[in-house]
Design a protein around this motif. Structure first.
Motif, PDB file in Angstrom:
ATOM      1  N   PRO A  55       0.808  -1.228   0.000  1.00  0.00           N
ATOM      2  CA  PRO A  55       0.000   0.000   0.000  1.00  0.00           C
ATOM      3  C   PRO A  55       0.838   1.273   0.000  1.00  0.00           C
ATOM      4  N   TRP A  56       2.079   1.209   0.477  1.00  0.00           N
ATOM      5  CA  TRP A  56       2.919   2.397   0.522  1.00  0.00           C
ATOM      6  C   TRP A  56       3.278   2.908  -0.871  1.00  0.00           C
ATOM      7  N   ARG A  57       3.080   2.075  -1.895  1.00  0.00           N
ATOM      8  CA  ARG A  57       3.349   2.526  -3.268  1.00  0.00           C
ATOM      9  C   ARG A  57       2.390   3.647  -3.683  1.00  0.00           C
ATOM     10  N   ASP A  58       1.285   3.786  -2.971  1.00  0.00           N
ATOM     11  CA  ASP A  58       0.317   4.842  -3.236  1.00  0.00           C
ATOM     12  C   ASP A  58       0.207   5.711  -1.983  1.00  0.00           C
ATOM     13  N   PRO A  59       1.115   6.686  -1.825  1.00  0.00           N
ATOM     14  CA  PRO A  59       1.124   7.490  -0.597  1.00  0.00           C
ATOM     15  C   PRO A  59      -0.207   8.171  -0.310  1.00  0.00           C
ATOM     16  N   GLY A  60      -0.910   8.562  -1.355  1.00  0.00           N
ATOM     17  CA  GLY A  60      -2.174   9.248  -1.157  1.00  0.00           C
ATOM     18  C   GLY A  60      -3.239   8.397  -0.496  1.00  0.00           C
ATOM     19  N   THR A  61      -3.058   7.092  -0.529  1.00  0.00           N
ATOM     20  CA  THR A  61      -3.967   6.174   0.170  1.00  0.00           C
ATOM     21  C   THR A  61      -3.346   5.668   1.464  1.00  0.00           C
ATOM     22  N   TYR A  62      -2.052   5.388   1.423  1.00  0.00           N
ATOM     23  CA  TYR A  62      -1.366   4.748   2.549  1.00  0.00           C
ATOM     24  C   TYR A  62      -1.417   5.603   3.812  1.00  0.00           C
ATOM     25  N   TRP A  63      -0.965   6.858   3.700  1.00  0.00           N
ATOM     26  CA  TRP A  63      -0.876   7.676   4.904  1.00  0.00           C
ATOM     27  C   TRP A  63      -2.253   8.055   5.453  1.00  0.00           C
ATOM     28  N   PRO A  64      -3.215   8.435   4.636  1.00  0.00           N
ATOM     29  CA  PRO A  64      -4.547   8.674   5.191  1.00  0.00           C
ATOM     30  C   PRO A  64      -5.164   7.441   5.845  1.00  0.00           C
ATOM     31  N   SER A  65      -4.829   6.233   5.329  1.00  0.00           N
ATOM     32  CA  SER A  65      -5.378   5.025   5.960  1.00  0.00           C
ATOM     33  C   SER A  65      -4.764   4.818   7.336  1.00  0.00           C
ATOM     34  N   LEU A  66      -3.478   5.150   7.481  1.00  0.00           N
ATOM     35  CA  LEU A  66      -2.858   5.066   8.808  1.00  0.00           C
ATOM     36  C   LEU A  66      -3.482   6.099   9.748  1.00  0.00           C
ATOM     37  N   SER A  67      -3.733   7.292   9.230  1.00  0.00           N
ATOM     38  CA  SER A  67      -4.377   8.325  10.047  1.00  0.00           C
ATOM     39  C   SER A  67      -5.729   7.848  10.552  1.00  0.00           C
ATOM     40  N   ALA A  68      -6.500   7.225   9.663  1.00  0.00           N
ATOM     41  CA  ALA A  68      -7.821   6.743  10.065  1.00  0.00           C
ATOM     42  C   ALA A  68      -7.720   5.636  11.100  1.00  0.00           C
ATOM     43  N   ALA A  69      -6.710   4.770  10.960  1.00  0.00           N
ATOM     44  CA  ALA A  69      -6.566   3.641  11.880  1.00  0.00           C
ATOM     45  C   ALA A  69      -6.271   4.093  13.302  1.00  0.00           C
ATOM     46  N   VAL A  70      -5.549   5.212  13.454  1.00  0.00           N
ATOM     47  CA  VAL A  70      -5.145   5.649  14.800  1.00  0.00           C
ATOM     48  C   VAL A  70      -5.791   6.969  15.189  1.00  0.00           C
ATOM     49  N   ALA A  71      -6.852   7.359  14.494  1.00  0.00           N
ATOM     50  CA  ALA A  71      -7.503   8.648  14.764  1.00  0.00           C
ATOM     51  C   ALA A  71      -8.020   8.743  16.193  1.00  0.00           C
ATOM     52  N   HIS A  72      -8.322   7.606  16.804  1.00  0.00           N
ATOM     53  CA  HIS A  72      -8.874   7.609  18.162  1.00  0.00           C
ATOM     54  C   HIS A  72      -7.798   7.702  19.234  1.00  0.00           C
ATOM     55  N   LEU A  73      -6.537   7.690  18.839  1.00  0.00           N
ATOM     56  CA  LEU A  73      -5.430   7.693  19.789  1.00  0.00           C
ATOM     57  C   LEU A  73      -4.778   9.068  19.847  1.00  0.00           C
ATOM     58  N   ASP A  74      -4.317   9.443  21.037  1.00  0.00           N
ATOM     59  CA  ASP A  74      -3.647  10.724  21.199  1.00  0.00           C
ATOM     60  C   ASP A  74      -2.221  10.652  20.667  1.00  0.00           C
ATOM     61  N   ALA A  75      -1.776  11.758  20.092  1.00  0.00           N
ATOM     62  CA  ALA A  75      -0.412  11.853  19.576  1.00  0.00           C
ATOM     63  C   ALA A  75       0.575  12.082  20.742  1.00  0.00           C
ATOM     64  N   PRO A  76       1.853  11.717  20.535  1.00  0.00           N
ATOM     65  CA  PRO A  76       2.411  11.081  19.344  1.00  0.00           C
ATOM     66  C   PRO A  76       1.991   9.619  19.241  1.00  0.00           C
ATOM     67  N   VAL A  77       1.650   9.214  18.016  1.00  0.00           N
ATOM     68  CA  VAL A  77       1.249   7.833  17.763  1.00  0.00           C
ATOM     69  C   VAL A  77       2.278   7.203  16.817  1.00  0.00           C
TER      70      VAL A  77
END
Length: 445
Positions: A47-69
């Protein structure tokens, strides 16, 4: 080669309960269940081959957690482990714990055929890891008297840990703490200098061992073998000028060409000199291993017929420093999400934290890199700060307070040292939580 002790089956006496990987902090010697990492299986996708999908998907996966994540992308980690094995061409890989600092990941790697043993960075760390791993080489000489006393008082640990030496004074220190007749046999590895003494350019490499010429290394080996209480089991020569320097830095064509010239000639000289040392040592002792290399030199080091194993570490989590090599393209497995906390200007967004700098010569290659969103950069007069990092660029205008920015660090160890745990993400979902050394209450250096 010696591998880590097998973990008990779930449900057996002393076995951990059936839990998600990394659920809770493990007890000493138990550790989280890590088989679910499945590092031996192919990545489901890349999935990292498509940064526009990869990083937002990681953001969504940990959106419920406080930073730094801090996140480990499971497919990326699987890809990097398998790619390192491919690059090694059958030579065993020893894991440099400094670049991981997550016991569950170390355990999972040592269960994977092709990975064997740990390259630790301090003796106290080695003593801790040796409770679970039967083959730990301390990568640097130690003058830690309390740790040495612990080693010398424990037959089991002494059989599992190999000390690094390049000076007879290091042996004298051991003898001063516990004389030979009152302690277990101490395993030692000879550290010989792998730098290139170039005819015109001079010293190129890392300043480690004083033993450069074959006769210097062999002379110390003879003195080791002449002393009671020690056994010489290995040789280590780290070619940092090849393993630790990229040869495909963007926008630096002349420097890249010079670096490739230097690395090719340095490797040719080292292969010849290391071969002389190894042949001489094998006439004196029954060596168990000859260790060399690093993530950046797996192919080049593996072509040296003297080598029996290669050390790798940073290529598993793949900090951005390793994006600058021609020979391989690792996946960005580790990253950290930070919160935007202020907007000092319309074109500037400031995140809390982030200035965790990698070791080595100060410069742009050692600071964190913005992975997402694109169009952000550090301020040249401020850089990355321990408590705040202002970022400027076209994307800053779209970031509001509490927005997320992803950073990749230059290597790997600096990130693990600053967070308590990694969230393991697969298919856009957190599937496990793995404590770092810090999360287990350990700080070694």
């Amino acid at each position: 080669m010696r591998f880590s002790d097998p973990a008990p089956e779930p449900g057996a006496a002393g076995a951990p309960a059936e839990n998600p990987p990394g659920a809770g902090s493990p007890a000493e010697g138990a550790g989280p269940r890590h088989a679910a990492l499945g590092l031996g299986v192919p990545a489901d996708a890349e999935p990292w081959r498509d940064p526009g999908t990869y990083w937002p998907s990681l953001s969504a996966a940990v959106a419920h957690l406080d930073a730094p994540v801090a996140v480990l992308g499971l497919d990326a980690l699987r890809f990097n482990a398998r790619d390192l094995l491919r690059r090694a061409g059958g030579l065993p890989l020893r894991v440099a714990s400094k670049s991981i600092r997550v016991r569950a990941v170390l355990d999972a790697l040592l269960e994977l055929p092709g990975f064997s043993g740990i390259f630790a960075f301090t003796l106290p760390e080695a003593l801790w890891l040796a409770e679970r791993c039967s083959d730990v080489v301390v990568g640097y000489p130690s003058a830690d008297r309390n740790a040495l006393k612990r080693l010398l008082a424990d037959e089991r640990l002494a059989s599992r840990i190999t000390l690094m030496v390049d000076d007879e004074a290091q042996l004298d220190l051991v003898d001063s703490l516990v004389p030979p007749g009152r302690r277990p046999l101490v395993r030692v590895c000879l550290d010989a200098d792998a730098s290139w003494q170039a005819p015109v350019l001079g010293f190129i490499g890392t300043r480690r061992s004083p033993l450069h010429a074959p006769e210097q290394a062999l002379a110390l080996a003879r003195r080791i073998l002449a002393r009671p209480g020690f056994t010489l089991v290995g040789l280590m020569m780290y070619e940092g000028q090849i393993a630790g320097v990229g040869d495909a830095v963007p926008g630096a064509l002349p420097a890249n060409q010079l670096m490739r010239w230097i690395q090719a000639r340095s490797m040719a000289e080292l292969t010849e000199r290391r071969g002389v040392i190894v042949r001489g040592l094998r006439q004196l002792a029954d060596l168990e291993f000859v260790n060399g290399g690093g993530t950046g030199s797996v192919e080049a080091t593996g072509r040296d017929p003297s080598i029996t194993e290669i050390t790798v570490g940073s290529g598993l989590f793949a900090g951005h420093l390793f994006d600058t090599y021609r020979a391989f393209s690792p996946a960005p497995a580790a990253a950290v999400a930070l919160d935007v906390v202020r907007r000092p200007k319309p074109d500037t967004a400031t995140v809390l934290g982030g200035g965790w700098i990698a070791s080595g010569p100060p410069g742009a290659s050692r600071v964190p890199q913005v992975a997402w969103p694109p169009g952000l950069k550090l301020l040249p007069r401020e850089g990355a700060g321990e408590v705040q990092t202002p970022l400027t660029g076209s994307a800053a205008a779209d970031l509001s307070v509490s927005g997320r920015v992803w950073l990749r660090h230059a290597k790997s160890g600096e990130l693990s040292e600053r967070v308590n745990e990694f969230q393991v993400v697969h298919d856009g979902v957190v599937v496990g939580v793995l404590p770092t050394y810090r999360g287990e209450g350990k700080a070694f250096l």
